[in-house]
Design a protein around this motif. Structure first.
Motif, short mmCIF file in Angstrom:
data_model
loop_
_atom_site.label_atom_id
_atom_site.label_comp_id
_atom_site.label_asym_id
_atom_site.label_seq_id
_atom_site.Cartn_x
_atom_site.Cartn_y
_atom_site.Cartn_z
N VAL A 49 21.26 28.72 7.05
CA VAL A 49 20.06 29.23 7.89
C VAL A 49 19.13 28.31 7.63
O VAL A 49 18.83 27.58 6.90
CB VAL A 49 19.67 30.24 6.71
N LEU A 50 18.46 28.11 8.79
CA LEU A 50 17.64 27.02 9.12
C LEU A 50 16.28 27.21 8.19
O LEU A 50 15.72 28.34 8.27
CB LEU A 50 16.86 27.27 10.58
N SER A 51 15.72 26.23 7.46
CA SER A 51 14.76 26.34 6.55
C SER A 51 13.29 26.05 7.64
O SER A 51 12.23 26.25 6.90
CB SER A 51 14.80 25.33 5.56
N GLU A 52 13.50 25.46 8.51
CA GLU A 52 12.32 25.43 9.49
C GLU A 52 12.53 25.66 10.86
O GLU A 52 13.74 25.69 11.18
CB GLU A 52 11.57 24.05 9.23
N ARG A 53 11.40 25.78 11.60
CA ARG A 53 11.50 25.92 13.16
C ARG A 53 12.03 24.69 13.80
O ARG A 53 11.82 23.62 13.11
CB ARG A 53 10.16 26.19 13.91
N SER A 111 16.00 29.61 -6.26
CA SER A 111 16.07 28.94 -4.92
C SER A 111 16.33 27.35 -4.98
O SER A 111 15.19 26.92 -5.52
CB SER A 111 14.85 29.31 -4.15
N PRO A 112 17.20 26.98 -4.27
CA PRO A 112 17.33 25.57 -4.29
C PRO A 112 16.14 24.72 -3.24
O PRO A 112 15.74 25.57 -2.50
CB PRO A 112 18.69 25.26 -4.07
N ALA A 113 16.03 23.47 -3.46
CA ALA A 113 15.32 22.91 -2.32
C ALA A 113 16.01 22.90 -1.07
O ALA A 113 17.40 22.81 -0.98
CB ALA A 113 15.08 21.41 -2.83
N PRO A 114 15.44 23.05 0.11
CA PRO A 114 16.13 22.86 1.53
C PRO A 114 16.78 21.38 1.39
O PRO A 114 16.38 20.58 0.96
CB PRO A 114 15.08 22.95 2.38
N PRO A 131 17.80 21.28 9.33
CA PRO A 131 17.30 21.23 7.89
C PRO A 131 17.47 23.06 7.55
O PRO A 131 17.47 23.67 8.54
CB PRO A 131 15.75 21.45 8.12
N VAL A 132 18.26 23.26 6.35
CA VAL A 132 18.64 24.35 6.14
C VAL A 132 18.34 24.70 4.67
O VAL A 132 17.90 23.88 3.99
CB VAL A 132 20.41 24.61 6.17
N ALA A 133 18.29 25.97 4.38
CA ALA A 133 18.03 26.34 3.05
C ALA A 133 19.14 25.98 2.17
O ALA A 133 20.34 26.00 2.54
CB ALA A 133 18.04 28.09 3.00
#
Lengths: 665, 665
Positions: free
Chosen positions: B41-45, B26-29, B193-195
């Motif tokens: 894909v959103l990494s946070e709300r 997994s890479p950093a967001p 912010p995304v994956a």
């Protein structure tokens, strides 16, 4: 207002489709490097230009032999052959296999002259010069024992056997996925002729629009431009290249300049964004005067103001003839619906792309829906897949055309025929998804809004939550569409539901930091000169406030109505749990109904009026669903932490929050 | 060969999955601009930071009023209000609506102070100063007649009613499609912010590999690198970013250098390409010495040589810890199968992407298939959707692992359990498509290869055609899988089929330009010193040649065998209709079996030996299918043109081609 354009004689949806079909928005084919070709569509047939493989190729590691030399060999009586050399993949054979000899060969290597078959290494033994087994590493064997017979061609792929030069490899219209890219690689093709990408210009109109990221002045009625980015993403998804133009105001000359520039540079021009009739009028005039208006107004709801036509290009523009033009409605859901229904198919067609298999799903109506306006309705619906083997539930979403949240609360639209007056509960409907990538949620919750709930939702996989308030939430749970309702505070409604878990939150009056008006309780609102901001009656917070007001009224021997009338702003309600606090922060109110959590987080003062329980309740017939079990599992965190004596993780750092003290609300 | 690695103790597929799950890829967001966010894909709300709309907003064109002033108004008895000004979208209101007055307002404009509702323009009339109707354009009205009563809030969207500041807008894990991008735009969000996108390094190995587009030397056994581009496209499709590294040969130091560089720069390193055991050995040693080998060899067919492990990174590499490593088999179909089954899910997971709904389809076996090797088999199958409401037919495709054409002749794989010994005809199977974008063909044809047929296929939508020859084509038609067979020349097989159409082609001997050997017919092959190149027995051309040889043998009172033995190269068969001609062009043969069309197109001489009919025949139970009707319709072109007296378009410019003179072959 007398120059406003009225759309009479609306065209049928079929006529709109025909008008769009008559437009030419196909770009010229182009050539792209193979590494950029994924998802593109071949514009012509590709024949193999070379044989694959280009030579007779060993398909096993082993020994290249003359098959005749192995005839009769078996485990008991191996054939012994002189080893004359080795051939490796990627090298020219430097040996010839004469009768009685063999050559070591690697998978993929060229068959040496003389050899016509390969014996796999597992069926051979290395021998020393005397014919004995050779076991010591490093010694090169002289002879090989072949323990099996092979026929000519065994373990050899002959030149062109995979695909021969001149053979048809891929037909026109083939969409290039990894496997086609693999075949093209094998043929040495490094660039491919593909259908061009239609350039789609997006001109958004309206003096009120501001690009996301720029500063917004709501007092001027400014709003962020939703349609440009939404439609641009839709264009991309349909295989087009979106080109965003600067905003046009409602000025004729500016609009004309922008539309003509877009026409010069694009295959299709979309205008979008304005909801005001005057802006639509200006566009209408530009198309009539600088192009060709094929139709204005289509008998669909939404979409009445749709325009279809052509826009003239400069004489020296890159492409000949006029560009295609389609005017979309201004409201985002309407714009996306019309785009999805009429425009995306045309872009896909021009790009040579097929309609994705996931663009439409079959659903069943979760509720009955009455309709009868004499024109086709593209009804936005939300979907909920109950995983019960039946089609997903479809329920109408109608928040008004102006609501951008409908974009994510609905999943697609159902085309309701003008003749259909009623859709029955359970009736089968075809749902055109807003995008082929839309995945309906697995869980539908409704009810109160709450910060701990937001955290809970973050832990679930693709839930949908509609913050309609506690009262409305219970009503909807009773009506059978959602899986769960979240209820805060007391409630009159008796709804059969399973309690899944919950917590308690402290509520009261949020005041500016330092409490400058010295508010101590409800009495100050009733008796003092305090500007208050309230929550709507559907909210659980409001219900607790009204109960407290009842108590105060009882103390004073008055009615709640009497006291409420004396509160400045009692009727002023705002939408979400943070909204009153923001009014206070903005100086628009002196006190707002809210939570300790919000007050502390946003740096306000807080006057506590009590605690209220928040409970998550599931529809009894949905308790067994996986998604509901996942929700219940996420709520277990509350009990796990409580058993350990600590504050549940879900509530960590939430001021005024604690685990629900009751097992059942 | 004693240092070759044997894979004993193969791991189970489940163990392979667990080993891959244990890797961290997994890479950093990251944060991306909204316009590049589609499909991410959103990494946070994301909570709303502003109210939407940011002000009380008119949702109709009309007049802003105090609702109280309209109470009691109706068509018969309108309320008359003084018009005090206008408010347009994007402008600050400069009027206040006092009792008894109104202001013109556009959709989207800010409600002026004092007003609490909007009356839509259709329910109003403009009046002149005296209260009469105002019809002349250009005169500004003084007063407005309101023909309906409105309630406070009518046609007004209050601030925050769409979504309020602080409310949960989108949850973590949300995939961004046009509609989510729309909501984010409304909130003014211009970066999200995304994956992160996992970087996947692809190291292809093998001395024999050449990049597509570069020059190929088949005499050295060189082949184009198929796996790198195929797997790169698959990585992209799964949501990763492929990074292609230069080819590594079978040299340890070079391989080590490349793998370590890839590990430093990527989240996951894939090695792929080599089919030779020695190259696999080198990789194996690098992973063991410079990383951590978790497993080698998995009990699946294909995929035995799969490796799973970790590769150490430089101390100062960007990411901490080792990179993930997976070694894929060398053959393209095997590599794509293993990638699709084991690797793509891991990349999707790391990218936060869900498995696409179209990744798997349910099919039914078109034929029975025996199996029993004690390990799981990932069996490549082709699909054919008969559009009969039943699941598509699935038929095994087994051209040998080395065939790149299997990539496009199969659509996906069926995982056959080690315990399954037999799959019945009609049995339901789950087909993992090679890519979620794979669309099974609508028509399956088999039989002779022919240039006119290639044109015919170009006119159909996504046909699949397997050029297996006339004889094998008829056999397969009889066995019930394909829709149609194309048969050239005479045939012994009696197969029940419907004749759809056909043409006639001239065949004979293709010789070098100028016919240097003075070949005039078959006798020259038998009697002279001519190097010949033939077609295989399944080909209709070969059948006609053998018939002609029979005639010659009868003339000479000999057997065909006798004559054939005297032809130099009679047993040398090449695959496609152009192949013998290419042998002649390359100087490898003096005469080849072929068509006048090919000879003329490629600039060779031609000695005609006759004409043969080519017919397209459909399975009787498939004639009604849409795709077969489309095929028949495309063949009608032959008759249409013939009726007009001209050469059918399908055959235009094809030398030696004419319309079939018989109605039925």
């Amino acid at each position: 207002m007398s120059d406003r354009k009225e759309f009479r004689d609306l065209a049928t949806p079929e006529a709109a489709r025909e008008a769009i079909d008559s437009l030419d928005l196909s770009p010229a084919p182009e050539t792209v490097p193979l590494e950029n070709a994924r998802g593109r569509v071949l514009s012509e047939r590709i024949d193999a230009a070379i044989d694959v493989p280009g030579f007779d190729r060993a398909s096993m590691d082993g020994y290249a032999v003359r098959a005749r030399d192995t005839f009769g060999a078996d485990e008991a009586d191996p054939a012994e052959l002189d080893l004359v050399g080795a051939v490796h993949a990627g090298a020219t054979p430097e040996v010839t296999v004469e009768p009685g000899t063999c050559a070591e060969i690697s998978t993929g290597a060229v068959m040496p002259d003389g050899a016509d078959a390969v014996v796999m290494v597992e069926r051979t033994d290395e021998l020393d010069g005397e014919g004995g087994d050779l076991n010591a590493e490093g010694d090169a064997p002289d002879r090989i024992a072949i323990r099996t017979a092979v026929a000519p061609g065994d373990h050899v792929m002959s030149a062109g056997a995979d695909i021969a030069a001149g053979a048809r490899a891929l037909g026109p219209g083939t969409r290039l996925t990894p496997r086609e890219i693999g075949l093209l690689s094998a043929l040495g093709v490094d660039e491919v002729p593909v259908a061009g990408t239609p350039r789609v210009g997006i001109v958004s109109t309206g003096d009120e629009l501001v690009r996301p990221g720029d500063e917004l002045d709501p007092s001027r009625g400014e709003i962020y431009d939703v349609n440009s980015t939404t439609i641009a993403a839709g264009v991309e998804e349909a295989g087009g290249e979106p080109v965003l133009y600067p905003h046009a105001g409602d000025d004729y000359d500016e609009m004309e300049r922008l539309l003509r520039r877009a026409a010069d540079e694009c295959d299709l021009v979309l205008s979008s964004g304005s909801t005001s009739a005057s802006a639509v009028d200006v566009i209408y005039r530009v198309i009539e005067e600088r192009g060709d208006l094929l139709l204005h107004g289509v008998a669909v709801k939404p979409g009445k103001p749709m325009l279809v036509g052509r826009l003239d290009r400069r004489e020296d523009a890159d492409a000949p003839g006029p560009s295609a033009y389609i005017g979309l409605p201004g409201y985002p859901v309407s714009a996306l619906t019309i785009f999805r229904t009429f425009v995306a198919p045309a872009i896909r067609e021009a790009a040579g792309q097929p309609e994705p298999a996931t663009a439409t799903v079959e659903g069943r109506m979760a509720v009955g829906e009455r309709y009868g306006e004499g024109r086709m309705r593209l009804m936005p619906v939300g979907l909920l897949d109950l995983d019960d083997g039946d089609r997903p539930l479809a329920y109408p979403v109608d928040k008004g055309s102006g609501a951008t949240t409908s974009l994510v609360e609905a999943d697609g639209v159902v085309a309701v025929d003008p003749d259909t007056e009623y859709l029955d509960r359970g009736e089968r409907v075809s749902v055109q998804l807003f995008s082929p990538d839309v995945r309906p949620p697995t869980l539908l919750g409704v009810g109160e809004d709450d910060p701990a709930l937001n955290r809970l939702l973050d832990r679930l996989e693709s839930p949908r939550y509609l913050p309609v308030g506690s009262r409305e939430g219970l009503r909807r749970l009773r009506d059978g569409v959602p899986d769960a309702a979240v209820v805060a505070g007391p409630t009159d409604r008796e709804v059969d539901a399973a309690y899944l878990g919950g917590w308690t939150r402290e509520w009261g009056l949020v005041v500016p930091g330092g409490n400058p008006d010295g508010v101590t309780g409800l009495a100050d609102l009733v008796d003092g000169d305090v500007r208050f901001v309230n929550r709507p009656t559907d909210s659980g917070l409001r219900r607790s406030l009204d109960d407290a007001l009842d108590d105060l009224a009882a103390d004073r021997d008055a009615s709640r109505r009497d006291l409420a009338d004396r509160i400045d702003g009692y009727e002023l309600t705002v939408r979400a749990f943070e909204s009153p606090v923001r009014k206070v922060l903005a100086g628009d109110a002196d006190a707002g109904l809210g939570l300790r959590e919000t007050a502390e987080r946003l740096g306000c003062g807080f006057v506590s009026l009590g605690e209220q329980s928040v409970s998550v309740r599931a529809a009894p017939d949905r308790v067994e669903r996986d998604a509901v079990a996942e929700l219940a599992g996420a709520l277990d965190d509350l009990d796990d932490a409580a058993d350990g004596g600590g504050k549940p993780d879900l509530l960590a750092d939430l001021a005024g929050y604690s685990r629900n003290s009751r097992n059942d609300p």
